[in-house]
Design an enzyme around this catalytic site. Structure first.
Site, PDB file in Angstrom:
ATOM      1  N   GLY A  59      -2.194  -6.086   8.358  1.00 15.92           N
ATOM      2  CA  GLY A  59      -3.433  -6.087   7.538  1.00 15.92           C
ATOM      3  C   GLY A  59      -3.110  -6.571   6.184  1.00 15.92           C
ATOM      4  O   GLY A  59      -3.851  -7.527   5.807  1.00 15.92           O
ATOM      5  N   GLU A  60      -2.075  -6.492   5.831  1.00 11.79           N
ATOM      6  CA  GLU A  60      -1.433  -7.367   4.534  1.00 11.79           C
ATOM      7  C   GLU A  60      -1.474  -8.732   4.761  1.00 11.79           C
ATOM      8  O   GLU A  60      -1.891  -9.444   3.773  1.00 11.79           O
ATOM      9  CB  GLU A  60      -0.120  -6.318   3.883  1.00 11.79           C
ATOM     10  CG  GLU A  60      -0.344  -5.031   3.833  1.00 11.79           C
ATOM     11  CD  GLU A  60      -0.387  -4.116   4.807  1.00 11.79           C
ATOM     12  OE1 GLU A  60      -0.707  -2.624   4.433  1.00 11.79           O
ATOM     13  OE2 GLU A  60      -0.052  -4.302   6.019  1.00 11.79           O
ATOM     14  N   ARG A 111       1.340 -30.357  10.946  1.00 11.21           N
ATOM     15  CA  ARG A 111       0.668 -29.139  11.218  1.00 11.21           C
ATOM     16  C   ARG A 111       0.144 -28.452  10.337  1.00 11.21           C
ATOM     17  O   ARG A 111      -0.930 -27.991  10.140  1.00 11.21           O
ATOM     18  CB  ARG A 111       1.443 -28.329  12.346  1.00 11.21           C
ATOM     19  CG  ARG A 111       1.790 -29.252  13.503  1.00 11.21           C
ATOM     20  CD  ARG A 111       3.070 -28.371  14.358  1.00 11.21           C
ATOM     21  NE  ARG A 111       3.388 -29.231  15.462  1.00 11.21           N
ATOM     22  CZ  ARG A 111       4.479 -29.288  16.086  1.00 11.21           C
ATOM     23  NH1 ARG A 111       5.422 -28.535  15.681  1.00 11.21           N
ATOM     24  NH2 ARG A 111       4.750 -30.003  17.109  1.00 11.21           N
ATOM     25  N   HIS A 116       9.757 -23.735   9.487  1.00  9.23           N
ATOM     26  CA  HIS A 116       8.878 -24.671  10.093  1.00  9.23           C
ATOM     27  C   HIS A 116       7.419 -24.457   9.736  1.00  9.23           C
ATOM     28  O   HIS A 116       6.732 -25.386   9.608  1.00  9.23           O
ATOM     29  CB  HIS A 116       8.673 -24.026  11.590  1.00  9.23           C
ATOM     30  CG  HIS A 116       9.957 -24.306  12.507  1.00  9.23           C
ATOM     31  ND1 HIS A 116      10.126 -24.087  13.995  1.00  9.23           N
ATOM     32  CD2 HIS A 116      11.055 -25.118  11.969  1.00  9.23           C
ATOM     33  CE1 HIS A 116      11.205 -24.512  14.197  1.00  9.23           C
ATOM     34  NE2 HIS A 116      11.894 -24.987  13.069  1.00  9.23           N
ATOM     35  N   GLY A 119       2.244  -0.465   6.368  1.00  6.97           N
ATOM     36  CA  GLY A 119       3.071   0.272   7.581  1.00  6.97           C
ATOM     37  C   GLY A 119       3.252  -0.734   8.557  1.00  6.97           C
ATOM     38  O   GLY A 119       4.547  -0.710   9.235  1.00  6.97           O
ATOM     39  N   SER A 120       2.436  -1.701   8.821  1.00  8.18           N
ATOM     40  CA  SER A 120       2.782  -2.386   9.806  1.00  8.18           C
ATOM     41  C   SER A 120       2.944  -3.992   9.250  1.00  8.18           C
ATOM     42  O   SER A 120       3.629  -4.602  10.186  1.00  8.18           O
ATOM     43  CB  SER A 120       1.727  -2.601  11.228  1.00  8.18           C
ATOM     44  OG  SER A 120       0.578  -3.087  10.374  1.00  8.18           O
ATOM     45  N   ASP A 170       0.960  -1.034  -0.156  1.00  4.55           N
ATOM     46  CA  ASP A 170      -0.004  -0.258   0.001  1.00  4.55           C
ATOM     47  C   ASP A 170       1.035   1.183  -0.037  1.00  4.55           C
ATOM     48  O   ASP A 170       2.101   0.870   0.018  1.00  4.55           O
ATOM     49  CB  ASP A 170      -1.062  -0.039   1.364  1.00  4.55           C
ATOM     50  CG  ASP A 170      -0.348   0.187   2.390  1.00  4.55           C
ATOM     51  OD1 ASP A 170       0.952   0.350   2.529  1.00  4.55           O
ATOM     52  OD2 ASP A 170      -1.007   0.283   3.622  1.00  4.55           O
ATOM     53  N   HIS A 171       0.312   2.210   0.018  1.00  4.99           N
ATOM     54  CA  HIS A 171       0.987   3.603  -0.007  1.00  4.99           C
ATOM     55  C   HIS A 171       2.201   3.671   1.191  1.00  4.99           C
ATOM     56  O   HIS A 171       3.456   4.104   0.820  1.00  4.99           O
ATOM     57  CB  HIS A 171       0.389   4.708   0.279  1.00  4.99           C
ATOM     58  CG  HIS A 171      -0.614   4.767   1.550  1.00  4.99           C
ATOM     59  ND1 HIS A 171      -1.561   3.947   1.909  1.00  4.99           N
ATOM     60  CD2 HIS A 171      -0.086   5.374   2.946  1.00  4.99           C
ATOM     61  CE1 HIS A 171      -1.975   4.268   3.050  1.00  4.99           C
ATOM     62  NE2 HIS A 171      -1.072   5.124   3.720  1.00  4.99           N
ATOM     63  N   ARG A 195       7.044   0.604   8.070  1.00  6.51           N
ATOM     64  CA  ARG A 195       7.264   1.724   8.708  1.00  6.51           C
ATOM     65  C   ARG A 195       7.969   1.274  10.184  1.00  6.51           C
ATOM     66  O   ARG A 195       8.352   2.035  11.082  1.00  6.51           O
ATOM     67  CB  ARG A 195       5.809   2.484   9.168  1.00  6.51           C
ATOM     68  CG  ARG A 195       5.542   3.183   7.965  1.00  6.51           C
ATOM     69  CD  ARG A 195       4.174   3.814   8.402  1.00  6.51           C
ATOM     70  NE  ARG A 195       3.638   4.860   7.565  1.00  6.51           N
ATOM     71  CZ  ARG A 195       2.395   5.171   7.284  1.00  6.51           C
ATOM     72  NH1 ARG A 195       1.385   4.641   8.307  1.00  6.51           N
ATOM     73  NH2 ARG A 195       1.814   5.709   6.365  1.00  6.51           N
TER      74      ARG A 195
END
Length: 157
Positions: A75-76, A142, A103, A71-72, A8-9, A114
């Site tokens: 969400g992506e 798993r 794993h 940014g974090s 994203d931006h 960011r």
């Protein structure tokens, strides 16, 4: 290896850097956008498109991985994980990047643009792309349980 990337931006500068870096390192990079800065853009479409491409190519037996940025990265990662067959992992240090592949056989890495310098984020991507899945029985079991739940909506084990 083909690498699908989306952002994203907030991750646009990092995405452009990674496209150039990975192309120079011999990877075939497919950029799912965006192509221009827009502070109001919505990451789900970009990230889901990249994840769908990874899932389709891996189903065809192609060596393909993905990168989603924001940014974090949270969400992506969530958006990418909505695609059947995708295991997207948020990496914040070299260990989490390597372990995601080793794993969890993660096929998409999520990184917060960011949260890291260009050099740090590049190191996370390089570690992720270079690390193979261990193939250890407990990890495969798993992953199989997760895939079964994805297909049936029930969990065994």
């Amino acid at each position: 290896m083909r690498v699908h990337i989306a952002t994203d931006h907030a991750g646009l500068e990092l995405s452009a850097h990674l496209v150039g870096h990975l192309t120079g390192a011999g990877y075939e990079v497919i950029d799912h956008g965006p192509t221009a800065y827009d502070a109001e853009d919505d990451y789900p479409g970009f990230c889901i498109a990249a994840a769908e491409a990874v899932a389709a190519e891996r189903e065809q037996g192609r060596d393909s991985l993905g990168i989603v940025l924001g940014g974090s990265g949270n969400g992506e990662q969530i958006a990418a994980n909505k695609v059947k067959g995708i295991r997207a992992a948020l990496a914040w240090n070299l260990d989490t990047a390597r372990l995601a592949r080793q794993h969890n056989d993660a096929n998409v890495i999520a990184i917060g643009g960011r949260q890291h310098s260009l050099a740090e984020a590049t190191g996370l991507v390089e570690a992720f792309l270079a690390e193979p899945f261990s193939g250890a029985e407990r990890h495969a079991r798993r992953i199989g349980q997760i895939a079964a739940y994805e297909a049936t909506g029930t969990i065994q084990g």
